[in-house]
Design an enzyme around this catalytic site. Sequence first.
Site: not given
Length: 306
Positions: A101, A128, A131, A221, A262, A290
Amino acid sequence: MTRHFLADDDLTADEQSQILDLAAQMKQDRHRFTPLAGPRSVALLFDKPSTRTRVSFAVGVSELGGYPLVLDSGTSQLGRGETIEDTTRVLDRQCAAIVWRTFGQDRLEAMASVSAVPVVNALTDLFHPCQILADLLTIRERFGTTRGRTLTYLGDAANNMANSYLVGGALAGLNVRVAGPKNALPDDRVVERARRLATDNEITITDDPEAAAGADILATDTWVSMGQETASSAERLATLAPYRIDAAAVQRARDTAIVLHCLPAYRGNEISADVLDGPRSAVWDQAENRLHAQKALLTWLVEQHE
């Protein structure tokens, strides 16, 4: 050849579907699959703060029979200037996969260019993709399929989530609508990338919040990402306000529509509390997924590598 997952389209549509099928099986029987038994280690590198990514990968690696080796940049030599390539050459001799990440997509690409084991994008500024796998699994659970459904993403559309919805959604056969202010829309190169992947599904970019009309899925988001907490945030929030997912936006969507976020969520900004905590919200299933999607991804990548 070692397969990596740096962006959503590092998988084909068929491969994406296979991984989602496996994720559904793993959700039904969480401890049946142990491809990392040994235990084999998976390096989990974090340059950015994390809750869901850290928890889901650490728990997932453990449930696959492996050992999650969690490293923060501040406590590793990467944070003191060691080259990405040198760090990678150490990790890939001791770990079955590397999950990172980080910030720039170029950092992840540098790692993958020398890694002898799969490298997984756990979030960059550009994409991402893990996700989106979780989101696609959630959509499948609610509607039976992703193909032909319409997902509308509302809000800051110049970010990694919008990019991954476009590319990953195109692969999954979703009609993807991305709506945000004119100064916060996806890069044209990402849009064209998504359109090349689409078959009979539509990719739409607009500044009209009415893109929520008739959608099966509404997604958003946070509007103020890590590092953007500045004095200009108030102006930014005002510009984005028409794209809030609230009761009115949900009313414009289909009667069976679900809402995705998310997380972390800021109630009253990008989403209203009554929607996030209401009956249309699939957010908590999405967060759990996830775990299952990433377990399936790691299993698939490791098996491809063997």
